[in-house]
Design a protein around this motif. Structure first.
Motif, PDB file in Angstrom:
ATOM      1  N   SER A   1      18.006   9.853  -2.465  1.00 59.37           N
ATOM      2  CA  SER A   1      16.678  10.390  -2.219  1.00 59.37           C
ATOM      3  C   SER A   1      15.693   9.247  -2.030  1.00 59.37           C
ATOM      4  N   CYS A   2      14.675   9.501  -1.241  1.00 60.16           N
ATOM      5  CA  CYS A   2      13.605   8.533  -1.048  1.00 60.16           C
ATOM      6  C   CYS A   2      12.270   9.269  -1.045  1.00 60.16           C
ATOM      7  N   LEU A   3      11.317   8.757  -1.825  1.00 58.84           N
ATOM      8  CA  LEU A   3       9.979   9.316  -1.891  1.00 58.84           C
ATOM      9  C   LEU A   3       8.968   8.212  -1.616  1.00 58.84           C
ATOM     10  N   ALA A   4       8.023   8.474  -0.734  1.00 59.03           N
ATOM     11  CA  ALA A   4       6.988   7.516  -0.377  1.00 59.03           C
ATOM     12  C   ALA A   4       5.619   8.077  -0.721  1.00 59.03           C
ATOM     13  N   SER A   5       4.724   7.201  -1.183  1.00 60.68           N
ATOM     14  CA  SER A   5       3.376   7.617  -1.531  1.00 60.68           C
ATOM     15  C   SER A   5       2.401   6.474  -1.284  1.00 60.68           C
ATOM     16  N   TYR A  16      13.258   2.729   3.791  1.00 61.97           N
ATOM     17  CA  TYR A  16      12.066   2.163   4.408  1.00 61.97           C
ATOM     18  C   TYR A  16      11.221   3.258   5.035  1.00 61.97           C
ATOM     19  N   THR A  17       9.941   2.938   5.227  1.00 63.07           N
ATOM     20  CA  THR A  17       9.010   3.818   5.923  1.00 63.07           C
ATOM     21  C   THR A  17       8.270   3.029   6.984  1.00 63.07           C
ATOM     22  N   ASP A  18       7.966   3.694   8.078  1.00 68.53           N
ATOM     23  CA  ASP A  18       7.172   3.106   9.158  1.00 68.53           C
ATOM     24  C   ASP A  18       5.897   3.915   9.350  1.00 68.53           C
ATOM     25  N   ASP A  19       4.750   3.241   9.312  1.00 64.46           N
ATOM     26  CA  ASP A  19       3.481   3.845   9.678  1.00 64.46           C
ATOM     27  C   ASP A  19       2.714   2.855  10.540  1.00 64.46           C
ATOM     28  N   GLN A  20       1.439   3.138  10.810  1.00 59.31           N
ATOM     29  CA  GLN A  20       0.673   2.291  11.723  1.00 59.31           C
ATOM     30  C   GLN A  20       0.445   0.885  11.177  1.00 59.31           C
ATOM     31  N   ASN A  21       0.594   0.693   9.872  1.00 56.23           N
ATOM     32  CA  ASN A  21       0.457  -0.629   9.276  1.00 56.23           C
ATOM     33  C   ASN A  21       1.752  -1.426   9.289  1.00 56.23           C
ATOM     34  N   SER A  29       7.422  -0.562   5.132  1.00 57.04           N
ATOM     35  CA  SER A  29       7.449  -0.730   3.691  1.00 57.04           C
ATOM     36  C   SER A  29       8.857  -0.461   3.194  1.00 57.04           C
ATOM     37  N   TRP A  30       9.204  -1.080   2.075  1.00 52.26           N
ATOM     38  CA  TRP A  30      10.566  -1.024   1.544  1.00 52.26           C
ATOM     39  C   TRP A  30      10.604  -0.570   0.104  1.00 52.26           C
ATOM     40  N   GLY A  31      11.665   0.137  -0.246  1.00 48.60           N
ATOM     41  CA  GLY A  31      11.948   0.441  -1.627  1.00 48.60           C
ATOM     42  C   GLY A  31      12.695  -0.690  -2.293  1.00 48.60           C
ATOM     43  N   GLN A  32      12.975  -0.523  -3.572  1.00 49.15           N
ATOM     44  CA  GLN A  32      13.588  -1.579  -4.365  1.00 49.15           C
ATOM     45  C   GLN A  32      15.107  -1.605  -4.263  1.00 49.15           C
ATOM     46  N   GLY A  33      15.697  -0.545  -3.755  1.00 48.29           N
ATOM     47  CA  GLY A  33      17.133  -0.460  -3.606  1.00 48.29           C
ATOM     48  C   GLY A  33      17.793   0.372  -4.688  1.00 48.29           C
ATOM     49  N   GLN A  55       0.809  -1.210   0.000  1.00 43.82           N
ATOM     50  CA  GLN A  55       0.000   0.000   0.000  1.00 43.82           C
ATOM     51  C   GLN A  55       0.845   1.264   0.000  1.00 43.82           C
ATOM     52  N   VAL A  56       2.096   1.171   0.470  1.00 44.67           N
ATOM     53  CA  VAL A  56       3.015   2.295   0.428  1.00 44.67           C
ATOM     54  C   VAL A  56       4.038   2.019  -0.664  1.00 44.67           C
ATOM     55  N   GLN A  57       4.162   2.949  -1.585  1.00 39.82           N
ATOM     56  CA  GLN A  57       5.163   2.848  -2.628  1.00 39.82           C
ATOM     57  C   GLN A  57       6.385   3.668  -2.213  1.00 39.82           C
ATOM     58  N   VAL A  58       7.541   3.028  -2.209  1.00 38.94           N
ATOM     59  CA  VAL A  58       8.780   3.646  -1.766  1.00 38.94           C
ATOM     60  C   VAL A  58       9.780   3.555  -2.909  1.00 38.94           C
ATOM     61  N   VAL A  59      10.339   4.688  -3.302  1.00 40.56           N
ATOM     62  CA  VAL A  59      11.255   4.743  -4.431  1.00 40.56           C
ATOM     63  C   VAL A  59      12.517   5.478  -4.023  1.00 40.56           C
ATOM     64  N   GLU A  60      13.666   4.804  -4.163  1.00 41.77           N
ATOM     65  CA  GLU A  60      14.968   5.413  -3.908  1.00 41.77           C
ATOM     66  C   GLU A  60      15.623   5.804  -5.223  1.00 41.77           C
ATOM     67  N   SER A  61      16.518   6.767  -5.147  1.00 43.80           N
ATOM     68  CA  SER A  61      17.309   7.149  -6.305  1.00 43.80           C
ATOM     69  C   SER A  61      18.608   7.787  -5.833  1.00 43.80           C
ATOM     70  N   GLY A  62      19.543   7.949  -6.742  1.00 47.38           N
ATOM     71  CA  GLY A  62      20.780   8.648  -6.458  1.00 47.38           C
ATOM     72  C   GLY A  62      22.010   7.781  -6.368  1.00 47.38           C
ATOM     73  N   GLY A  63      21.848   6.461  -6.384  1.00 50.21           N
ATOM     74  CA  GLY A  63      23.007   5.591  -6.323  1.00 50.21           C
ATOM     75  C   GLY A  63      23.871   5.727  -7.564  1.00 50.21           C
ATOM     76  N   ASP A  64      25.172   5.530  -7.374  1.00 49.73           N
ATOM     77  CA  ASP A  64      26.112   5.691  -8.476  1.00 49.73           C
ATOM     78  C   ASP A  64      27.425   5.036  -8.096  1.00 49.73           C
ATOM     79  N   SER A  65      28.372   5.082  -9.013  1.00 51.54           N
ATOM     80  CA  SER A  65      29.725   4.612  -8.781  1.00 51.54           C
ATOM     81  C   SER A  65      30.632   5.817  -8.605  1.00 51.54           C
ATOM     82  N   VAL A  66      31.355   5.870  -7.477  1.00 54.01           N
ATOM     83  CA  VAL A  66      32.223   6.996  -7.160  1.00 54.01           C
ATOM     84  C   VAL A  66      33.543   6.492  -6.618  1.00 54.01           C
ATOM     85  N   GLN A  67      34.521   7.372  -6.580  1.00 52.29           N
ATOM     86  CA  GLN A  67      35.817   7.049  -6.006  1.00 52.29           C
ATOM     87  C   GLN A  67      35.817   7.276  -4.498  1.00 52.29           C
TER      88      GLN A  67
END
Length: 116
Positions: A21-25, A97-102, A105-109, A1-13
């Motif tokens: 970033s993480c956005l939940a809806s 991840y997000t925590d609510d009363q239910n 919920s987890w994002g995909q990574g 019921q909660v959609q969690v989306v992460e972004s911003g991962g990359d390869s760095v030195q």
């Protein structure tokens, strides 16, 4: 019921920086905590950081204290993880991840790779 989306991962030195970033809806209930775990191949999932959205209270794993900063975004149910002074041992898939009363919920990574 909660959609969690992460972004911003990359390869760095080593020594570089990234911002995740993480956005939940779609939550029926108010989200009160958001945070991050990470997992490297063949290793157990490791807790990284947590933020309480209402107050901005934060907590960090010892391995990232002083280098990572978790913060609330201006948009509702958004959150950022600023990662500085990155080390090869930070290499992992990072999961929001997000925590609510239910419950939790987890994002995909999103993959972070740090090369020496």
């Amino acid at each position: 019921q909660v959609q969690v989306v992460e972004s911003g991962g990359d390869s760095v030195q080593s020594g570089g920086s990234l911002r995740l970033s993480c956005l939940a809806s779609g939550s029926i209930f108010e989200i009160y905590d958001m945070g991050w775990y990470r997992q490297a191949p063949g290793k157990q999932r490791e807790w990284v950081a947590t933020i309480r959205l209402s107050s901005g209270w934060t907590n960090y794993a010892d391995s990232v204290k002083g280098r990572f900063t978790i913060s609330r975004g201006n948009a509702k149910n958004t959150m950022y993880l600023q990662m500085n002074s990155l080390k090869p041992e930070d290499t992992a898939a990072y999961y929001c991840y997000t925590d609510d009363q239910n419950g939790r919920s987890w994002g995909q990574g999103t993959q972070v790779t740090v090369s020496s």
